[in-house]
Scaffold this motif. Sequence first.
Motif, PDB file in Angstrom:
ATOM      1  N   THR A 103       2.861  -5.374   6.909  1.00  0.00           N
ATOM      2  CA  THR A 103       3.503  -4.143   6.448  1.00  0.00           C
ATOM      3  C   THR A 103       5.004  -4.226   6.707  1.00  0.00           C
ATOM      4  O   THR A 103       5.424  -4.644   7.788  1.00  0.00           O
ATOM      5  CB  THR A 103       2.911  -2.925   7.182  1.00  0.00           C
ATOM      6  N   GLY A 104       5.782  -3.842   5.707  1.00  0.00           N
ATOM      7  CA  GLY A 104       7.230  -3.843   5.857  1.00  0.00           C
ATOM      8  C   GLY A 104       7.909  -3.668   4.515  1.00  0.00           C
ATOM      9  O   GLY A 104       7.266  -3.371   3.512  1.00  0.00           O
ATOM     10  N   LEU A 105       9.216  -3.887   4.529  1.00  0.00           N
ATOM     11  CA  LEU A 105      10.008  -3.784   3.305  1.00  0.00           C
ATOM     12  C   LEU A 105       9.843  -5.070   2.500  1.00  0.00           C
ATOM     13  O   LEU A 105      10.092  -6.161   3.016  1.00  0.00           O
ATOM     14  CB  LEU A 105      11.488  -3.563   3.658  1.00  0.00           C
TER      15      LEU A 105
ATOM     16  N   ARG B  28       8.567  -0.203   0.661  1.00  0.00           N
ATOM     17  CA  ARG B  28       7.797  -0.509   1.872  1.00  0.00           C
ATOM     18  C   ARG B  28       6.338  -0.543   1.451  1.00  0.00           C
ATOM     19  O   ARG B  28       5.889   0.309   0.701  1.00  0.00           O
ATOM     20  CB  ARG B  28       7.991   0.563   2.940  1.00  0.00           C
TER      21      ARG B  28
ATOM     22  N   ILE C 217       8.388 -10.364   3.159  1.00  0.00           N
ATOM     23  CA  ILE C 217       8.600  -9.337   4.178  1.00  0.00           C
ATOM     24  C   ILE C 217       9.098 -10.054   5.415  1.00  0.00           C
ATOM     25  O   ILE C 217       8.520 -11.076   5.813  1.00  0.00           O
ATOM     26  CB  ILE C 217       7.308  -8.548   4.485  1.00  0.00           C
TER      27      ILE C 217
ATOM     28  N   GLU D  35       3.979   6.206   4.948  1.00  0.00           N
ATOM     29  CA  GLU D  35       3.714   4.775   4.846  1.00  0.00           C
ATOM     30  C   GLU D  35       2.667   4.563   3.762  1.00  0.00           C
ATOM     31  O   GLU D  35       1.710   5.330   3.650  1.00  0.00           O
ATOM     32  CB  GLU D  35       3.167   4.238   6.175  1.00  0.00           C
TER      33      GLU D  35
ATOM     34  N   GLN E  37       3.238  -5.415  12.906  1.00  0.00           N
ATOM     35  CA  GLN E  37       3.299  -5.355  11.451  1.00  0.00           C
ATOM     36  C   GLN E  37       2.090  -6.055  10.807  1.00  0.00           C
ATOM     37  O   GLN E  37       1.845  -5.878   9.627  1.00  0.00           O
ATOM     38  CB  GLN E  37       4.584  -6.004  10.930  1.00  0.00           C
TER      39      GLN E  37
END
Length: 108
Positions: free
Chosen positions: A84-86, A22, A96, A5, A103
């Motif tokens: 946090t994510g794609l 990501r 996102i 990550e 997240q």
Amino acid sequence: VDVKESVTSIAVDNAKNHIGERGTVCGKIVDSNYAVRSNGSPTFLNFSRPYPNHPFTTVIWGDKRANFSGNPEEYYLNKNVCITGLIESYKGKPQIVAVNQSQFSINN
């Protein structure tokens, strides 16, 4: 291949350079909208500048709202957060899609 990550946070204005990755994007949510009548009942959390001039947004689809305590459009408004994510592109804007509260982190 071990994929770690990303720990480095991405500035809101820089998210557009990370489409397809990501990552963790951090900034202040200044504008939000629960579009209950729109298809999929999305909640939009806009960072840095209000819609339509926002450089980055987070979308929470209506069927995922139950994964959040309270109303995300009120809870996160005017807070400095990291998501946090794609990082995807929607109509030329980075976003996102959030599916749960884990997240997010709030930085006061």
